[in-house]
Write an enzyme that holds these catalytic residues in place. Structure first.
Site, short mmCIF file in Angstrom:
data_model
loop_
_atom_site.label_atom_id
_atom_site.label_comp_id
_atom_site.label_asym_id
_atom_site.label_seq_id
_atom_site.Cartn_x
_atom_site.Cartn_y
_atom_site.Cartn_z
N LYS A 255 20.91 42.89 28.63
CA LYS A 255 22.00 43.45 27.88
C LYS A 255 21.57 44.16 26.72
CE LYS A 255 25.70 41.46 29.85
NZ LYS A 255 27.04 42.24 30.21
N SER B 39 30.40 36.22 26.41
CA SER B 39 29.97 34.62 26.42
C SER B 39 28.66 34.38 25.74
CB SER B 39 30.30 34.44 28.24
OG SER B 39 29.06 35.00 28.65
N GLU C 3 26.94 37.43 43.41
CA GLU C 3 27.77 36.68 42.43
C GLU C 3 27.67 35.17 42.79
OE1 GLU C 3 31.59 39.48 41.10
OE2 GLU C 3 31.49 38.52 43.11
N GLY D 78 32.94 32.41 41.40
CA GLY D 78 33.30 33.85 40.71
C GLY D 78 33.09 35.09 41.49
N ASP E 162 35.00 37.70 42.71
CA ASP E 162 35.75 38.62 42.90
C ASP E 162 35.16 39.91 43.05
OD1 ASP E 162 35.31 40.08 39.86
OD2 ASP E 162 34.61 38.06 39.95
N SER F 253 17.79 38.39 35.43
CA SER F 253 18.40 39.38 34.20
C SER F 253 18.64 38.54 32.76
CB SER F 253 19.97 39.30 34.67
OG SER F 253 20.57 37.77 34.67
#
Length: 340
Positions: free
Chosen positions: A61, A86, A212, A216, A218, A312
């Protein structure tokens, strides 16, 4: 469900990722790539792990956050930045703000891991806590943007963030050469979008698969239905992937550049996490092993192929995670570690 119109012009290009790499040079770590004979034997593949858990703030990030903040004008810098996260994006924005002398405010859920809240505060950012079951983080951040005049930089749905995250795959390919498959974790899709653009530009033949948590999924459902799907507060140990949906920028990129989307269960994540802690000797968080879990658990198979896997992040809430591990909530890979 929302149907998205095609983007024009594209939110992010390979040239944007090249420019991001130039801005990040000497600022972001060029993280190492690890291999494992045991992993190769188990999978039948030649696997290359890009260790973004060793990036500044402990996750990829930082790349997107610093790139986005570095492109702000002087008036925007003076007014500050607000975001919602988060944890990992919040830490990244906080450190980037500290380095660039930009005040930052992070909207975080009350149940965000304490290690991540502490890190955000240590970088000098202000935290606004909210109850994810009762409140909407985007609404809170938007209100702060309107009342304070701070620039809102979301965790994934932002062109400069996507470009910064794409430098992960760019670096990996520069380090190891050609790949047949790249496995990338997916929450809101910023990392997956950027990495897919960078990979397809350099290696058009390379398959890119997003992974994923099953609770979750989606993004998986969105990819296969070609219609944006949502999920409310998914209950998963992969706290970095608890996003409600892909973004209106990341979803079209994923449809255009990603070959497939799959999911793994929390049990598979814990199993893989234990195995990689033992084999690679690296501290990785549950979200960080999504791609690895897909490969090691046989959800994706690539015998005889060169496979890149993005690890990650490594910001682990040890008290919570070790409690889960001590209760024996993992599977066969951890048992095989003992027998090997």
């Amino acid at each position: 469900m929302n149907r998205l119109k095609p983007m024009n012009p594209p939110a992010c290009t390979p040239q944007d990722i090249d420019h991001a790499a130039q801005r990040l040079q000497g600022i972001a770590h060029q993280t190492p790539v690890f291999t494992s004979r045991c992993v190769d034997e188990r999978t039948g593949s030649q696997v290359f792990f890009k260790a973004e858990n060793l990036q500044r703030t402990g996750s990829f990030k930082f790349r997107g956050a610093y790139h986005a903040l570095s492109r702000l004008s002087e008036p925007q810098r003076a007014a500050g930045v607000v975001t919602y996260s988060s944890g990992n994006h919040g830490q990244a924005i906080a450190l980037a703000g500290q380095l660039l002398h930009i005040p930052t405010t992070i909207v975080m859920p009350t149940d965000a891991p304490q290690v991540k809240q502490a890190a955000v505060r240590s970088y000098g950012a202000a935290i606004v806590l909210y109850d994810r079951a009762q409140e909407n983080r985007e609404t809170i951040a938007q209100q702060l943007h309107e009342t304070q005049g701070a620039t809102l930089i979301p965790p994934f749905n932002h062109p400069d963030v996507i470009a910064g995250q794409g430098t992960v795959a760019r670096e990996l390919i520069e380090a190891v050469g050609s790949l047949d498959l790249l496995l990338v974790c997916c929450g809101g899709g910023g990392l997956l979008s950027g990495c897919a653009i960078a990979t397809k530009h350099t290696l058009p033949h390379c398959r890119v698969i997003g992974v994923e948590p099953a609770a979750g999924d989606d993004g998986v459902r969105s990819f296969h239905s070609k219609t944006l799907q949502t999920v409310a507060n998914p209950d998963t140990i992969a706290d970095g992937a608890r996003t409600p949906s892909l973004g209106d920028l990341t979803f079209p990129i994923i449809l255009s550049h990603v070959d497939d989307m799959v999911s793994v269960t929390d049990a598979q994540l814990l199993d893989t996490l234990t195995y990689l802690w033992t084999r690679l000797k690296l501290v990785i968080e549950p979200t960080g092993v999504l791609g690895a879990a897909a490969l090691l658990q046989g959800v994706v198979r690539a015998p005889g192929q060169r496979v890149g896997v993005i690890l990650s992040g490594g910001n682990v809430d040890l008290a919570t995670l070790l409690g889960v591990v001590n209760r024996g909530e993992w599977g066969h890979l951890a048992d095989e570690v003992v027998r090997d």
